[in-house]
Motif scaffolding. Structure first.
Motif, mmCIF file in Angstrom:
data_model
loop_
_atom_site.group_PDB
_atom_site.id
_atom_site.type_symbol
_atom_site.label_atom_id
_atom_site.label_comp_id
_atom_site.label_asym_id
_atom_site.label_seq_id
_atom_site.Cartn_x
_atom_site.Cartn_y
_atom_site.Cartn_z
ATOM 1 N N SER A 343 0.836 -1.209 0.000
ATOM 2 C CA SER A 343 0.000 0.000 0.000
ATOM 3 C C SER A 343 0.864 1.251 0.000
ATOM 4 O O SER A 343 0.490 2.272 -0.565
ATOM 5 N N GLN A 344 2.062 1.141 0.626
ATOM 6 C CA GLN A 344 3.001 2.276 0.588
ATOM 7 C C GLN A 344 3.426 2.560 -0.855
ATOM 8 O O GLN A 344 3.473 3.705 -1.306
ATOM 9 N N MET A 345 3.718 1.464 -1.556
ATOM 10 C CA MET A 345 4.135 1.614 -2.964
ATOM 11 C C MET A 345 3.004 2.176 -3.802
ATOM 12 O O MET A 345 3.212 3.039 -4.647
ATOM 13 N N GLU A 346 1.815 1.660 -3.554
ATOM 14 C CA GLU A 346 0.650 2.147 -4.310
ATOM 15 C C GLU A 346 0.482 3.638 -4.119
ATOM 16 O O GLU A 346 0.106 4.359 -5.047
ATOM 17 N N ALA A 347 0.742 4.105 -2.896
ATOM 18 C CA ALA A 347 0.581 5.530 -2.606
ATOM 19 C C ALA A 347 1.815 6.319 -3.050
ATOM 20 O O ALA A 347 1.862 7.534 -2.903
ATOM 21 N N GLY A 348 2.811 5.593 -3.566
ATOM 22 C CA GLY A 348 4.049 6.242 -4.039
ATOM 23 C C GLY A 348 4.881 6.786 -2.884
ATOM 24 O O GLY A 348 5.632 7.741 -3.026
ATOM 25 N N GLN A 349 4.713 6.160 -1.697
ATOM 26 C CA GLN A 349 5.413 6.705 -0.519
ATOM 27 C C GLN A 349 6.650 5.902 -0.118
ATOM 28 O O GLN A 349 7.321 6.250 0.828
ATOM 29 N N ARG A 350 6.922 4.838 -0.811
ATOM 30 C CA ARG A 350 8.070 4.023 -0.398
ATOM 31 C C ARG A 350 9.365 4.733 -0.771
ATOM 32 O O ARG A 350 9.562 5.134 -1.915
ATOM 33 N N LYS A 351 10.227 4.898 0.247
ATOM 34 C CA LYS A 351 11.518 5.573 0.005
ATOM 35 C C LYS A 351 12.610 4.507 -0.033
ATOM 36 O O LYS A 351 12.590 3.559 0.737
ATOM 37 N N TYR A 352 13.557 4.671 -0.925
ATOM 38 C CA TYR A 352 14.650 3.701 -1.049
ATOM 39 C C TYR A 352 15.956 4.351 -0.603
ATOM 40 O O TYR A 352 16.232 5.487 -0.971
ATOM 41 N N GLN A 353 16.720 3.618 0.226
ATOM 42 C CA GLN A 353 18.037 4.121 0.669
ATOM 43 C C GLN A 353 19.077 3.488 -0.234
ATOM 44 O O GLN A 353 19.535 2.383 0.026
ATOM 45 N N MET A 354 19.460 4.177 -1.269
ATOM 46 C CA MET A 354 20.388 3.594 -2.240
ATOM 47 C C MET A 354 21.823 3.697 -1.727
ATOM 48 O O MET A 354 22.246 4.747 -1.242
ATOM 49 N N GLU A 355 22.553 2.614 -1.874
ATOM 50 C CA GLU A 355 23.975 2.596 -1.499
ATOM 51 C C GLU A 355 24.652 1.511 -2.334
ATOM 52 O O GLU A 355 23.982 0.719 -2.998
ATOM 53 N N ASP A 356 25.967 1.471 -2.294
ATOM 54 C CA ASP A 356 26.672 0.405 -3.022
ATOM 55 C C ASP A 356 26.568 -0.878 -2.213
ATOM 56 O O ASP A 356 26.932 -0.925 -1.041
ATOM 57 N N VAL A 357 26.069 -1.910 -2.843
ATOM 58 C CA VAL A 357 25.838 -3.179 -2.139
ATOM 59 C C VAL A 357 26.495 -4.292 -2.963
ATOM 60 O O VAL A 357 26.426 -4.265 -4.198
ATOM 61 N N ASP A 358 27.091 -5.242 -2.281
ATOM 62 C CA ASP A 358 27.622 -6.413 -2.994
ATOM 63 C C ASP A 358 26.503 -7.459 -3.088
ATOM 64 O O ASP A 358 26.046 -7.976 -2.062
ATOM 65 N N LEU A 359 26.085 -7.726 -4.322
ATOM 66 C CA LEU A 359 24.950 -8.633 -4.542
ATOM 67 C C LEU A 359 25.252 -10.027 -4.008
ATOM 68 O O LEU A 359 24.389 -10.701 -3.433
ATOM 69 N N ASN A 360 26.538 -10.458 -4.149
ATOM 70 C CA ASN A 360 26.951 -11.779 -3.640
ATOM 71 C C ASN A 360 26.737 -11.864 -2.140
ATOM 72 O O ASN A 360 26.183 -12.832 -1.616
ATOM 73 N N GLU A 361 27.189 -10.802 -1.472
ATOM 74 C CA GLU A 361 27.113 -10.780 -0.007
ATOM 75 C C GLU A 361 25.654 -10.817 0.440
ATOM 76 O O GLU A 361 25.273 -11.576 1.327
ATOM 77 N N LEU A 362 24.828 -10.013 -0.255
ATOM 78 C CA LEU A 362 23.398 -9.934 0.081
ATOM 79 C C LEU A 362 22.711 -11.276 -0.132
ATOM 80 O O LEU A 362 21.943 -11.748 0.726
ATOM 81 N N ALA A 363 23.025 -11.942 -1.274
ATOM 82 C CA ALA A 363 22.413 -13.234 -1.597
ATOM 83 C C ALA A 363 22.776 -14.260 -0.523
ATOM 84 O O ALA A 363 21.910 -15.003 -0.023
ATOM 85 N N ALA A 364 24.049 -14.262 -0.136
ATOM 86 C CA ALA A 364 24.509 -15.230 0.865
ATOM 87 C C ALA A 364 23.807 -14.976 2.197
ATOM 88 O O ALA A 364 23.360 -15.916 2.876
ATOM 89 N N GLU A 365 23.669 -13.684 2.539
ATOM 90 C CA GLU A 365 23.038 -13.297 3.799
ATOM 91 C C GLU A 365 21.591 -13.831 3.870
ATOM 92 O O GLU A 365 21.191 -14.465 4.840
ATOM 93 N N VAL A 366 20.836 -13.565 2.793
ATOM 94 C CA VAL A 366 19.423 -13.979 2.770
ATOM 95 C C VAL A 366 19.328 -15.496 2.811
ATOM 96 O O VAL A 366 18.526 -16.073 3.546
ATOM 97 N N TRP A 367 20.185 -16.154 2.038
ATOM 98 C CA TRP A 367 20.137 -17.624 1.977
ATOM 99 C C TRP A 367 20.393 -18.223 3.363
ATOM 100 O O TRP A 367 19.702 -19.125 3.804
ATOM 101 N N ALA A 369 19.974 -16.822 6.278
ATOM 102 C CA ALA A 369 18.849 -16.558 7.182
ATOM 103 C C ALA A 369 17.664 -17.469 6.867
ATOM 104 O O ALA A 369 16.860 -17.803 7.729
ATOM 105 N N TYR A 370 17.553 -17.871 5.627
ATOM 106 C CA TYR A 370 16.385 -18.622 5.164
ATOM 107 C C TYR A 370 16.589 -20.139 5.218
ATOM 108 O O TYR A 370 15.637 -20.904 5.168
ATOM 109 N N GLN A 371 17.871 -20.505 5.334
ATOM 110 C CA GLN A 371 18.208 -21.925 5.182
ATOM 111 C C GLN A 371 17.494 -22.833 6.179
ATOM 112 O O GLN A 371 17.007 -23.900 5.823
ATOM 113 N N PHE A 372 17.401 -22.335 7.407
ATOM 114 C CA PHE A 372 16.743 -23.125 8.448
ATOM 115 C C PHE A 372 15.300 -23.446 8.029
ATOM 116 O O PHE A 372 14.846 -24.585 8.067
ATOM 117 N N HIS A 373 14.650 -22.351 7.579
ATOM 118 C CA HIS A 373 13.259 -22.499 7.141
ATOM 119 C C HIS A 373 13.162 -23.496 5.981
ATOM 120 O O HIS A 373 12.295 -24.384 5.974
#
Ligand code: ADP
Length: 505
Positions: A343-367, A369-373
């Motif tokens: 609903s935030q997106m629909e209202a155009g209110q979602r703000k993004y904090q853009m920064e340089d991110v390593d996609l590899n690091e992010l993917a590993a992090e999520v995986w 955290a999710y692995q147990f599940h």
């Protein structure tokens, strides 16, 4: 739903298309009638013009006949005044056909005239009958072998005389060219062209205008010169062309309007159809969400109550109950967050904090955290990362949310083969992260629709899987905000892979 759409189609047809068709039908008919009436009127007008030429030539010859009758024959003065008359033959009576000749014996000899009187006895007697009834009729007769000459047979009877047969030999060309022509010019004015033809000839003997393209509408014989006929033509555009031009103009307009109307109806139909579908998916969404909320809530309250009443048989069970309460409340939080984010997106209110991110690091992090599940759900999962850093300009939290949504879906829609691979890689100008499963896959006609809000594949086993129809909408919007893309590759029964494609940072 299909029934509803059918009703709409029927209503639209009744409301717009039916009256429009009736209107078109009526217009076409009246256009046709108009064309016919106009054509008829015009024809009558042409007839009247041709009639008046004939009437004029009749008046002219009547005046000759009167003069011959009054003078008892033709003198030089008569021939000077009527150059179209070449000769005159007058016999004494019907029974004595030997005629007296007036004028030069250039065309018809006296003998020939006598023969003609004898041959035409029947006609002469008929003319005598008319004369008794006080009506003088002139009878054109052809003069065999005399090109350009025409005979006119009649009876004269001055005072108490007996009727006397009379023959006028007319030079047709002079008659048409000198006597009729001025009258024709007068009648034609600027509106018509009048022509006189000798039957069978291509070129007219006389024409009021030199026109190359003669488009004749009406032809009539000349009463006194049966070998000749008159014709009339509208100057400039002829009537047919005018009416046709008008008809095709109106027809074009009507057809154009109808096409517009039809396009409008199609557009209206599609819009209404879309609205109905959206209303349907919205109500499905409410049902789905209620269902999704009810299950964890009842689990939480059930286990919380058991714990509260201290009815737990042993410590191990207690741990399990706590874990279930924790997991279910996390699921609830995830669901609520998903809806809030949407609903935030629909209202155009979602703000993004853009920064340089390593996609590899992010993917590993999520995986991680999710692995147990994943393992708890009986999934085998692996991660295959690009060898090196992949720097993207992104909102860490939003991209994690997108990956989690893809993992959630891979879990939800893999009922039998439970295998998930996360992969990252780079190509020329882009880099990507892929979540690949070996689940049920997506039917090809649905692939483009799964990113629409509230849309869920409504057939097959998906029907039994809980969902809001918002996960992929969120993923798509997050990728849009990153000027990236989501690519899908899916085969029913084999599995799907979803790729988040980013620009290289
Ligand atoms: P939800 O999962 O809540 O229904 P989504 O927007 O995440 O909503 O997905 C939309 C639809 O796309 C799903 O209903 C499902 O039919 C289909 N879908 C998404 N991911 C997969 C997948 N990995 N395998 C098969 N179907 C999928």
């Amino acid at each position: 739903m299909i029934r509803q759409t059918r009703y709409i189609a029927l209503a639209l047809a009744l409301l717009f298309i039916l009256p429009a068709s009736l209107f078109v039908y009526r217009e076409l008919r009246s256009l046709n009638e108009f064309e016919n009436t106009l054509g008829e009127l015009y024809k009558r007008q042409l007839d009247a013009v041709l009639y008046s030429v004939n009437q004029y030539s009749q008046d002219l010859t009547d005046s000759w006949v009167n003069r011959l009758e009054n003078n008892g024959g033709a003198n030089d003065f008569f021939f000077q005044n009527t150059p179209a008359v070449a000769q005159v033959f007058i016999a004494d009576s019907l029974t004595d056909p030997a005629p007296k000749q007036y004028g030069p014996e250039s065309l018809v000899s006296t003998l020939q005239a006598t023969t003609l009187f004898i041959e035409q006895q029947k006609t002469l007697r008929r003319l005598a009958g008319y004369l008794e009834a006080n009506y003088r009729k002139l009878e054109p007769v052809s003069l065999q072998g005399l090109a350009g000459a025409q005979g006119i047979l009649f009876l004269i009877n001055k005072a108490e005389d007996k009727p006397r047969p009379c023959l006028i030999v007319v030079d047709a060309n002079i008659f048409i060219g000198t006597d009729l022509r001025p009258r024709m010019d007068l009648l034609a004015e600027d509106d018509f062209d009048l022509f006189v033809w000798k039957k069978g000839d291509k070129e007219p003997v006389c024409a009021t205008d030199t026109v190359s393209d003669i488009n004749i509408l009406e032809r009539k014989p000349l009463w006194l010169l049966p070998d000749y006929e008159m014709a009339i033509n509208l100057r400039g555009n002829n009537l047919g062309a005018i009416v046709r031009e008008r008809s095709s103009g109106s027809l074009g307009l009507i057809l154009g309007l109808n096409v517009l109307l039809l396009l409008g109806v199609i557009w209206l139909y599609r819009t209404i159809n879309k609205e109905i579908q959206l209303a349907q998916t919205r109500s499905d969404f409410v049902a789905n969400v209620s269902h999704e909320i009810r299950t964890p809530l009842s689990l939480i309250s059930m286990f919380a109550e058991t714990l509260m009443l201290q009815r737990v048989p042993n410590e191990e069970r207690r741990d399990t109950y706590y874990r279930i309460i924790f997991q279910e409340s996390r699921r609830l939080t995830g669901l609520v967050n998903k809806i809030l984010n949407f609903s935030q997106m629909e209202a155009g209110q979602r703000k993004y904090q853009m920064e340089d991110v390593d996609l590899n690091e992010l993917a590993a992090e999520v995986w991680e955290a999710y692995q147990f599940h994943l393992s708890q759900q009986g999934f085998e999962s692996s991660i295959n990362l690009y060898d090196g850093e992949i720097i993207i300009h992104a909102d860490r939290e939003a991209v994690s949310e997108a990956i989690v949504n893809l993992l959630d879906n891979a879990v939800k829609y893999s009922p039998s083969v439970k295998n998930i691979i996360i992969k990252t890689n780079i190509s020329y100008k882009t880099c990507w992260l892929e979540v690949k499963d070996q689940g049920m896959g997506i039917p090809p006609d649905q692939v483009n629709r799964i990113f629409e809000k509230f849309h869920r594949v409504a057939t097959g086993p998906v029907h039994n899987t809980k969902g809001t129809g918002l996960g992929l909408t969120l993923v798509k919007r997050i990728m849009d905000a990153h000027e990236g893309n989501v690519e899908v590759d899916s085969t029913v029964g084999k599995g799907s892979s979803f790729r988040l494609v980013f620009k290289k940072g």
